[in-house]
Design an enzyme around this catalytic site. Structure first.
Site, PDB file in Angstrom:
ATOM      1  N   TYR A   1       0.827  -1.205   0.000  1.00 37.88           N
ATOM      2  CA  TYR A   1       0.000   0.000   0.000  1.00 37.88           C
ATOM      3  C   TYR A   1       0.860   1.253   0.000  1.00 37.88           C
ATOM      4  CZ  TYR A   1       0.948   1.009   4.951  1.00 37.88           C
ATOM      5  OH  TYR A   1       1.562   1.338   6.129  1.00 37.88           O
TER       6      TYR A   1
ATOM      7  N   ARG B   1       8.284   3.976  -4.665  1.00 37.89           N
ATOM      8  CA  ARG B   1       8.309   3.009  -3.560  1.00 37.89           C
ATOM      9  C   ARG B   1       7.252   1.923  -3.765  1.00 37.89           C
ATOM     10  NH1 ARG B   1       7.611   5.274   2.369  1.00 37.89           N
ATOM     11  NH2 ARG B   1       5.471   5.511   1.647  1.00 37.89           N
TER      12      ARG B   1
ATOM     13  N   ARG C   1      -7.360 -20.683  -1.397  1.00 35.81           N
ATOM     14  CA  ARG C   1      -6.326 -20.480  -0.366  1.00 35.81           C
ATOM     15  C   ARG C   1      -5.259 -21.569  -0.395  1.00 35.81           C
ATOM     16  NH1 ARG C   1      -4.668 -21.728   4.636  1.00 35.81           N
ATOM     17  NH2 ARG C   1      -3.747 -20.027   5.847  1.00 35.81           N
TER      18      ARG C   1
ATOM     19  N   HIS D   1      -0.705 -21.433   0.373  1.00 31.89           N
ATOM     20  CA  HIS D   1       0.374 -20.482   0.682  1.00 31.89           C
ATOM     21  C   HIS D   1       1.145 -20.069  -0.571  1.00 31.89           C
ATOM     22  CE1 HIS D   1      -0.675 -21.658   4.694  1.00 31.89           C
ATOM     23  NE2 HIS D   1       0.213 -20.832   5.215  1.00 31.89           N
TER      24      HIS D   1
ATOM     25  N   GLU E   1      12.019   2.544  14.423  1.00 31.59           N
ATOM     26  CA  GLU E   1      11.079   3.556  13.932  1.00 31.59           C
ATOM     27  C   GLU E   1       9.775   3.430  14.701  1.00 31.59           C
ATOM     28  OE1 GLU E   1       9.661   2.853   9.895  1.00 31.59           O
ATOM     29  OE2 GLU E   1       9.774   0.694  10.190  1.00 31.59           O
TER      30      GLU E   1
HETATM   31  N1  PDD Z   1       2.784   5.080   7.353  1.00 36.47           N
HETATM   32  N2  PDD Z   1       7.386   3.869   9.069  1.00 36.47           N
HETATM   33  C1  PDD Z   1       6.262   3.129   9.001  1.00 36.47           C
HETATM   34  C2  PDD Z   1       6.242   1.796   9.664  1.00 36.47           C
HETATM   35  C3  PDD Z   1       5.138   3.622   8.317  1.00 36.47           C
HETATM   36  O1  PDD Z   1       4.021   2.888   8.233  1.00 36.47           O
HETATM   37  C4  PDD Z   1       5.197   4.910   7.710  1.00 36.47           C
HETATM   38  C5  PDD Z   1       4.041   5.480   6.948  1.00 36.47           C
HETATM   39  C6  PDD Z   1       6.392   5.645   7.822  1.00 36.47           C
HETATM   40  C7  PDD Z   1       6.567   6.996   7.183  1.00 36.47           C
HETATM   41  O2  PDD Z   1       6.591   6.890   5.775  1.00 36.47           O
HETATM   42  P1  PDD Z   1       6.122   8.082   4.826  1.00 36.47           P
HETATM   43  O3  PDD Z   1       6.923   9.274   5.219  1.00 36.47           O
HETATM   44  O4  PDD Z   1       6.428   7.600   3.460  1.00 36.47           O
HETATM   45  O5  PDD Z   1       4.659   8.301   5.072  1.00 36.47           O
HETATM   46  C8  PDD Z   1       7.466   5.085   8.495  1.00 36.47           C
HETATM   47  C9  PDD Z   1       1.621   5.473   6.622  1.00 36.47           C
HETATM   48  C10 PDD Z   1       1.396   6.941   6.625  1.00 36.47           C
HETATM   49  C11 PDD Z   1       0.441   4.668   7.124  1.00 36.47           C
HETATM   50  O6  PDD Z   1       0.623   3.480   7.337  1.00 36.47           O
HETATM   51  O7  PDD Z   1      -0.664   5.203   7.256  1.00 36.47           O
END
Ligand code: PDD
Length: 285
Positions: A33, A52, A100, A102, A180
């Site tokens: 996504y 990406r 279904r 895997h 993160e």
């Molecule tokens: N999330 N790290 C994780 C695990 C994330 O899911 C996201 C983004 C980021 C930041 O990525 P970016 O700057 O490209 O948005 C870092 C999105 C916004 C979400 O899952 O809603």
């Protein structure tokens, strides 16, 4: 006004949107996504998000269901049908639907869904006053660089944060390094003024916002280091902040209840907020 979604080639009101019960996204989280902000009718950092997305698809060996050009058209049409000029779009592409098992069939038409969200993505109070963060163990798999819909550790972590009265949970790996947040990238500024964030390897999602911030820091000649930082480093930080498409740049003022610096958003964070806002304004004008 009803919300309109794009579902497999059709624009439908949400309650009429549906995918197969054997969709591999539903059964195996076998899909990827993107979330892209829409500002003044333009998608922010669109090219980087699409790049990406292409990379995530390639890593899962899902053949892109349409060209970037076609994807961009559908994104615009989805926003238009929702009457939106500001908000965000969610794009999900799964491997498709099959009995279904895997292992997956060699060629399957991927499932493509887009939904639109209205309004300002981030609470202005968080941008102004900063956010509380808690620390949790990083229990995720070894390919966090792929933006898959397999987000269970992230959703559980975010819920833990919420129940602790915090905005976000920062994940700590087995070696004691902060990787993160559950949906944001993590940053700190040390006593020497160096801005530190985890390198974009398999341990984190290489955020598009992170990439933009790094480019801005480099342009300004500010000291940056892409290296992992420990919980101890973080406790001694002068400032901390988090970034994402939705959060932009949010100051982090406490971690596990302890103040970062003087417990207020710091000057470097403020400067980055300004730089990022200017970048957003310039590129969507
Ligand atoms: N999330 N790290 C994780 C695990 C994330 O899911 C996201 C983004 C980021 C930041 O990525 P970016 O700057 O490209 O948005 C870092 C999105 C916004 C979400 O899952 O809603």
């Amino acid at each position: 006004m009803s919300r309109i979604a794009y579902v497999m080639g059709r624009y439908v009101v949400h309650r009429d949107g549906g995918v197969s019960i054997e969709d591999r996204g539903f059964q195996f989280a076998d899909g990827v996504y993107e979330v892209i902000a829409l500002t003044n009718g333009r998608f922010l950092d669109e090219a980087a998000h699409l790049e990406r997305l292409g990379r995530s698809l390639a890593e899962l060996r899902i053949v892109p269901p349409m060209s970037d050009r076609a994807l961009m058209q559908v994104m615009r049409e989805t926003m238009r049908r929702n009457g939106l000029k500001n908000g965000s779009i969610y794009i999900q592409i799964t491997r498709g639907s099959a009995p279904r098992e895997h292992g997956f069939p060699a060629s399957l038409p991927p499932t493509v869904v887009m939904t639109a969200k209205r309004g300002k993505p981030v609470d202005p109070r968080l941008l102004q006053d900063g956010a509380k963060v808690i620390l949790i163990p990083d229990i995720r798999w070894g390919r966090c660089d792929i933006k898959t819909v397999g987000l269970l550790p992230n959703t559980l972590g975010k819920q833990t944060a919420r129940e602790a009265g915090a905005f976000e949970a920062w994940q700590v790996d087995r070696d004691g390094f902060v990787t993160e947040g559950t949906s944001t990238n993590a940053w700190m500024v040390n006593a020497a003024g160096e801005i530190i964030t985890h390198p974009a390897n398999h341990r984190i999602l290489g955020g598009v916002t992170r990439g933009s911030i790094l480019a801005l820091l480099r342009r300004e000649g500010l000291p940056i280091s892409e290296r992992p930082f420990t919980v101890d480093d973080l406790r001694g930080a002068g400032e901390a902040f988090l970034t994402s498409t939705i959060s932009m740049v949010i100051p982090v003022v406490t971690v596990d209840g302890r103040a970062i610096g003087d417990g207020k958003p710091g000057p470097m964070t403020r400067r980055l907020q300004e730089l990022y806002n200017a970048h957003a304004k310039e590129t969507t004008a």
